[in-house]
Design an enzyme around this catalytic site. Sequence first.
Site, PDB file in Angstrom:
ATOM      1  N   HIS A  28       0.836  -1.203   0.000  1.00  0.00           N
ATOM      2  CA  HIS A  28       0.000   0.000   0.000  1.00  0.00           C
ATOM      3  C   HIS A  28       0.871   1.252   0.000  1.00  0.00           C
ATOM      4  O   HIS A  28       2.045   1.220   0.356  1.00  0.00           O
ATOM      5  CB  HIS A  28      -0.927  -0.004   1.213  1.00  0.00           C
ATOM      6  CG  HIS A  28      -1.877  -1.167   1.219  1.00  0.00           C
ATOM      7  ND1 HIS A  28      -3.003  -1.190   0.435  1.00  0.00           N
ATOM      8  CD2 HIS A  28      -1.859  -2.341   1.899  1.00  0.00           C
ATOM      9  CE1 HIS A  28      -3.644  -2.336   0.642  1.00  0.00           C
ATOM     10  NE2 HIS A  28      -2.969  -3.050   1.525  1.00  0.00           N
ATOM     11  N   HIS A  94     -10.199 -12.697   7.760  1.00  0.00           N
ATOM     12  CA  HIS A  94      -9.460 -12.385   6.531  1.00  0.00           C
ATOM     13  C   HIS A  94      -9.714 -13.464   5.494  1.00  0.00           C
ATOM     14  O   HIS A  94      -9.567 -14.649   5.778  1.00  0.00           O
ATOM     15  CB  HIS A  94      -7.962 -12.272   6.820  1.00  0.00           C
ATOM     16  CG  HIS A  94      -7.192 -11.658   5.700  1.00  0.00           C
ATOM     17  ND1 HIS A  94      -6.774 -12.388   4.613  1.00  0.00           N
ATOM     18  CD2 HIS A  94      -6.784 -10.388   5.481  1.00  0.00           C
ATOM     19  CE1 HIS A  94      -6.123 -11.591   3.779  1.00  0.00           C
ATOM     20  NE2 HIS A  94      -6.115 -10.372   4.280  1.00  0.00           N
ATOM     21  N   LYS A 104       0.847 -11.496  10.437  1.00  0.00           N
ATOM     22  CA  LYS A 104       0.709 -10.663   9.231  1.00  0.00           C
ATOM     23  C   LYS A 104       1.328  -9.287   9.412  1.00  0.00           C
ATOM     24  O   LYS A 104       1.583  -8.583   8.432  1.00  0.00           O
ATOM     25  CB  LYS A 104      -0.759 -10.512   8.840  1.00  0.00           C
ATOM     26  CG  LYS A 104      -1.282 -11.667   8.015  1.00  0.00           C
ATOM     27  CD  LYS A 104      -2.682 -11.381   7.483  1.00  0.00           C
ATOM     28  CE  LYS A 104      -2.641 -10.740   6.111  1.00  0.00           C
ATOM     29  NZ  LYS A 104      -3.043  -9.345   6.075  1.00  0.00           N
ATOM     30  N   HIS A 120       0.458 -13.855  -2.270  1.00  0.00           N
ATOM     31  CA  HIS A 120      -0.818 -13.735  -2.973  1.00  0.00           C
ATOM     32  C   HIS A 120      -0.871 -14.578  -4.249  1.00  0.00           C
ATOM     33  O   HIS A 120      -1.718 -14.344  -5.118  1.00  0.00           O
ATOM     34  CB  HIS A 120      -1.071 -12.268  -3.347  1.00  0.00           C
ATOM     35  CG  HIS A 120      -1.241 -11.357  -2.177  1.00  0.00           C
ATOM     36  ND1 HIS A 120      -0.179 -10.780  -1.520  1.00  0.00           N
ATOM     37  CD2 HIS A 120      -2.351 -10.916  -1.546  1.00  0.00           C
ATOM     38  CE1 HIS A 120      -0.624 -10.016  -0.540  1.00  0.00           C
ATOM     39  NE2 HIS A 120      -1.930 -10.082  -0.519  1.00  0.00           N
ATOM     40  N   GLN A 214     -10.245  -3.838  -1.644  1.00  0.00           N
ATOM     41  CA  GLN A 214     -10.724  -4.212  -0.312  1.00  0.00           C
ATOM     42  C   GLN A 214     -12.193  -4.644  -0.345  1.00  0.00           C
ATOM     43  O   GLN A 214     -12.611  -5.536   0.399  1.00  0.00           O
ATOM     44  CB  GLN A 214     -10.535  -3.048   0.658  1.00  0.00           C
ATOM     45  CG  GLN A 214      -9.083  -2.655   0.888  1.00  0.00           C
ATOM     46  CD  GLN A 214      -8.264  -3.768   1.526  1.00  0.00           C
ATOM     47  OE1 GLN A 214      -8.779  -4.511   2.357  1.00  0.00           O
ATOM     48  NE2 GLN A 214      -7.011  -3.890   1.157  1.00  0.00           N
ATOM     49  N   LYS A 217     -13.573  -8.291  -0.530  1.00  0.00           N
ATOM     50  CA  LYS A 217     -13.736  -9.127   0.658  1.00  0.00           C
ATOM     51  C   LYS A 217     -15.211  -9.379   0.960  1.00  0.00           C
ATOM     52  O   LYS A 217     -15.586 -10.458   1.418  1.00  0.00           O
ATOM     53  CB  LYS A 217     -13.070  -8.460   1.864  1.00  0.00           C
ATOM     54  CG  LYS A 217     -11.564  -8.372   1.762  1.00  0.00           C
ATOM     55  CD  LYS A 217     -10.974  -7.608   2.942  1.00  0.00           C
ATOM     56  CE  LYS A 217      -9.464  -7.526   2.847  1.00  0.00           C
ATOM     57  NZ  LYS A 217      -8.878  -6.726   3.938  1.00  0.00           N
TER      58      LYS A 217
END
Length: 227
Positions: A28, A94, A104, A120, A214, A217
């Site tokens: 990020h 998560h 994490k 990922h 995001q 999710k």
Amino acid sequence: LLLPLLGLIEQTGVKKENILILIGNGMHRHSTLAERIYMYGQEVVDAYRIVDHDCEDDDAMVLAAQTKQGTRVHLNKIFYESDLKIVTGLVESHFMAGASGGRKGVYPALVNTKTIQHFHSVPVLENPKATNLILEGNPCHEEALAVAKAVGVDFVVNVTLDKRLCTTGVFAGALEDAHLAACEALKQAVAIPVEAPYDVVLTHAGYVGRNHYQAVKAAVNAMPAVR
């Protein structure tokens, strides 16, 4: 969370100038001054050195570990070389790692781009146990935990929140034990029993709806309830 923790550290004789707050950005963007003040408070921002992790700065990394899966873990050098490593964070459900928080905060939060991409990767995410609220057998969780244990984490302080973002629990202690305790409390709070699947499930992204990535999710979390 930070002011009480920092106060306890300083009571042992550690000076402010020897404490660094390292933001685990993963891939990020860097934080802004306004965001730091909003999250940490003006008092913390004024008194302590705060640094954003940069996953693309290979000069700021060190080869810290190699996992059983063959991943070469390039880790933030500041974190790796610190005498005392305390990891803080939020534990929530998560959709890949089972739960956030704990390990994490090291991996993928403080590693380089290539290492994050492995976390990922398709072989990892195709595993049916790489999903919400599952830790045992989850390759995301197991690899992240192996890395965090290999590089060393002295203490963790994790919290759980309710839908209003108010603290519902604080879990502090050893890396694995504190995180597992938070995960057990989390399951009791967020797991929704579904007797049978539905043709249509209407959901929302909540506060993770801040961007397209995001918000995914919300859809993934609803999938088990869809016929």
